[in-house]
Motif scaffolding. Structure first.
Motif, PDB file in Angstrom:
ATOM      1  N   GLY A   1     -18.207  11.664  -3.992  1.00  0.00           N
ATOM      2  CA  GLY A   1     -17.267  12.804  -4.350  1.00  0.00           C
ATOM      3  C   GLY A   1     -16.152  12.127  -5.426  1.00  0.00           C
ATOM      4  N   ARG A   2     -15.516  11.143  -4.880  1.00  0.00           N
ATOM      5  CA  ARG A   2     -14.601  10.523  -5.859  1.00  0.00           C
ATOM      6  C   ARG A   2     -15.018   9.900  -7.011  1.00  0.00           C
ATOM      7  N   ALA A   3     -16.170   9.223  -6.966  1.00  0.00           N
ATOM      8  CA  ALA A   3     -17.024   8.613  -8.142  1.00  0.00           C
ATOM      9  C   ALA A   3     -17.255   9.803  -9.104  1.00  0.00           C
ATOM     10  N   LEU A   4     -17.813  10.852  -8.954  1.00  0.00           N
ATOM     11  CA  LEU A   4     -17.964  11.775  -9.789  1.00  0.00           C
ATOM     12  C   LEU A   4     -16.597  12.379 -10.384  1.00  0.00           C
ATOM     13  N   ALA A   5     -15.650  12.580  -9.497  1.00  0.00           N
ATOM     14  CA  ALA A   5     -14.271  13.090  -9.996  1.00  0.00           C
ATOM     15  C   ALA A   5     -13.825  12.176 -11.228  1.00  0.00           C
ATOM     16  N   ALA A   6     -13.827  10.724 -10.816  1.00  0.00           N
ATOM     17  CA  ALA A   6     -13.592   9.660 -11.644  1.00  0.00           C
ATOM     18  C   ALA A   6     -14.211   9.553 -12.929  1.00  0.00           C
ATOM     19  N   MET A   7     -15.590   9.749 -12.867  1.00  0.00           N
ATOM     20  CA  MET A   7     -16.203   9.715 -14.158  1.00  0.00           C
ATOM     21  C   MET A   7     -15.793  11.046 -14.880  1.00  0.00           C
ATOM     22  N   VAL A   8     -15.936  12.171 -14.294  1.00  0.00           N
ATOM     23  CA  VAL A   8     -15.400  13.333 -15.144  1.00  0.00           C
ATOM     24  C   VAL A   8     -14.164  13.164 -15.768  1.00  0.00           C
ATOM     25  N   ASP A   9     -13.319  12.714 -15.006  1.00  0.00           N
ATOM     26  CA  ASP A   9     -12.018  12.777 -15.779  1.00  0.00           C
ATOM     27  C   ASP A   9     -11.643  11.674 -16.683  1.00  0.00           C
ATOM     28  N   ARG A  10     -12.570  10.482 -16.810  1.00  0.00           N
ATOM     29  CA  ARG A  10     -12.467   9.567 -17.816  1.00  0.00           C
ATOM     30  C   ARG A  10     -13.472   9.787 -18.978  1.00  0.00           C
ATOM     31  N   SER A  11     -14.149  10.747 -18.947  1.00  0.00           N
ATOM     32  CA  SER A  11     -15.147  10.811 -19.704  1.00  0.00           C
ATOM     33  C   SER A  11     -14.499  11.480 -21.260  1.00  0.00           C
ATOM     34  N   PRO A  12     -15.149  10.912 -22.213  1.00  0.00           N
ATOM     35  CA  PRO A  12     -14.560  11.515 -23.523  1.00  0.00           C
ATOM     36  C   PRO A  12     -15.451  12.806 -24.055  1.00  0.00           C
ATOM     37  N   ILE A  13     -16.438  12.985 -23.445  1.00  0.00           N
ATOM     38  CA  ILE A  13     -17.428  13.906 -23.939  1.00  0.00           C
ATOM     39  C   ILE A  13     -16.721  15.294 -23.981  1.00  0.00           C
ATOM     40  N   LYS A  14     -16.998  15.938 -25.128  1.00  0.00           N
ATOM     41  CA  LYS A  14     -16.446  17.268 -25.545  1.00  0.00           C
ATOM     42  C   LYS A  14     -17.726  18.191 -25.798  1.00  0.00           C
ATOM     43  N   GLY A  15     -17.591  19.540 -25.633  1.00  0.00           N
ATOM     44  CA  GLY A  15     -18.558  20.281 -26.057  1.00  0.00           C
ATOM     45  C   GLY A  15     -19.350  20.891 -24.777  1.00  0.00           C
ATOM     46  N   LYS A  16     -20.525  21.287 -25.189  1.00  0.00           N
ATOM     47  CA  LYS A  16     -21.401  21.728 -24.077  1.00  0.00           C
ATOM     48  C   LYS A  16     -21.971  20.785 -23.190  1.00  0.00           C
ATOM     49  N   THR A  17     -21.857  20.756 -21.855  1.00  0.00           N
ATOM     50  CA  THR A  17     -22.218  19.766 -20.990  1.00  0.00           C
ATOM     51  C   THR A  17     -22.643  20.501 -19.624  1.00  0.00           C
ATOM     52  N   ILE A  18     -23.708  19.945 -19.225  1.00  0.00           N
ATOM     53  CA  ILE A  18     -24.309  20.472 -17.844  1.00  0.00           C
ATOM     54  C   ILE A  18     -24.389  19.099 -17.320  1.00  0.00           C
ATOM     55  N   VAL A  19     -23.785  18.984 -15.959  1.00  0.00           N
ATOM     56  CA  VAL A  19     -23.759  18.133 -15.018  1.00  0.00           C
ATOM     57  C   VAL A  19     -24.893  18.456 -13.924  1.00  0.00           C
ATOM     58  N   ILE A  20     -25.769  17.462 -13.687  1.00  0.00           N
ATOM     59  CA  ILE A  20     -26.715  17.790 -12.736  1.00  0.00           C
ATOM     60  C   ILE A  20     -26.411  16.706 -11.604  1.00  0.00           C
TER      61      ILE A  20
ATOM     62  N   TYR B   1     -22.388  23.121 -14.386  1.00  0.00           N
ATOM     63  CA  TYR B   1     -22.705  22.061 -13.357  1.00  0.00           C
ATOM     64  C   TYR B   1     -23.899  22.694 -12.435  1.00  0.00           C
ATOM     65  N   VAL B   2     -24.889  21.871 -11.984  1.00  0.00           N
ATOM     66  CA  VAL B   2     -25.768  22.319 -10.962  1.00  0.00           C
ATOM     67  C   VAL B   2     -25.791  20.965 -10.125  1.00  0.00           C
ATOM     68  N   ILE B   3     -25.457  21.687  -8.797  1.00  0.00           N
ATOM     69  CA  ILE B   3     -25.192  20.561  -7.755  1.00  0.00           C
ATOM     70  C   ILE B   3     -25.868  21.077  -6.609  1.00  0.00           C
ATOM     71  N   ARG B   4     -26.751  20.195  -6.021  1.00  0.00           N
ATOM     72  CA  ARG B   4     -27.489  20.547  -4.630  1.00  0.00           C
ATOM     73  C   ARG B   4     -26.657  20.166  -3.614  1.00  0.00           C
ATOM     74  N   VAL B   5     -26.549  21.209  -2.694  1.00  0.00           N
ATOM     75  CA  VAL B   5     -25.782  21.107  -1.727  1.00  0.00           C
ATOM     76  C   VAL B   5     -26.414  20.923  -0.019  1.00  0.00           C
ATOM     77  N   LYS B   6     -25.654  20.474   0.843  1.00  0.00           N
ATOM     78  CA  LYS B   6     -26.269  20.430   1.951  1.00  0.00           C
ATOM     79  C   LYS B   6     -26.022  21.943   2.810  1.00  0.00           C
ATOM     80  N   ILE B   7     -27.188  22.091   3.422  1.00  0.00           N
ATOM     81  CA  ILE B   7     -27.055  23.534   4.147  1.00  0.00           C
ATOM     82  C   ILE B   7     -26.453  23.282   5.663  1.00  0.00           C
TER      83      ILE B   7
ATOM     84  N   PHE C   1     -15.952  20.594  -8.135  1.00  0.00           N
ATOM     85  CA  PHE C   1     -15.981  21.793  -8.697  1.00  0.00           C
ATOM     86  C   PHE C   1     -14.855  21.941  -9.568  1.00  0.00           C
ATOM     87  N   ALA C   2     -13.582  21.738  -9.316  1.00  0.00           N
ATOM     88  CA  ALA C   2     -12.473  21.950 -10.129  1.00  0.00           C
ATOM     89  C   ALA C   2     -12.246  21.026 -11.226  1.00  0.00           C
TER      90      ALA C   2
END
Length: 95
Positions: free
Chosen positions: A26-45, A66-72, A56-57
């Motif tokens: 979870g922290r890894a994804l948040a860190a990569m999202v925050d430091r990403s310079p990517i602009k425009g249409k993006t879909i995270v899987i 985004y499309v993220i598989r979750v534990k049920i 999600f925030a």
């Protein structure tokens, strides 16, 4: 190891290696999202382990889809107390 891969350009755009004892997807994804310079249409899987309201925030703040598989985890007490067609079909799936 956590990595961000650009499907259109077929290349890794970011990676984060964490020590095993401090591994937190979870922290890894948040860190990569925050430091990403990517602009425009993006879909995270992403797969299980990356789902969290915090991620999600971060993704929504960035304006990414985004499309993220979750534990049920479904507490059966809730479904047994709720009498409706949806609950009955869900109970049937997990019994």
């Amino acid at each position: 190891m956590n990595a961000a891969y650009d499907l259109c350009n077929r290349l890794y755009v970011d990676a984060l290696v964490q020590p095993r004892r401090l591994c937190n997807e979870g922290r890894a994804l948040a860190a990569m999202v925050d430091r990403s310079p990517i602009k425009g249409k993006t879909i995270v899987i992403a797969d299980r382990g990356y789902e969290s309201y915090n991620n999600f925030a971060h993704l929504e703040r960035k304006g990414w889809n985004y499309v993220i598989r979750v534990k049920i985890w479904i507490p059966m007490v809730f479904f047994r107390a709720c009498v409706c067609p949806l609950a009955e079909s869900l109970i049937g799936m997990f019994n």
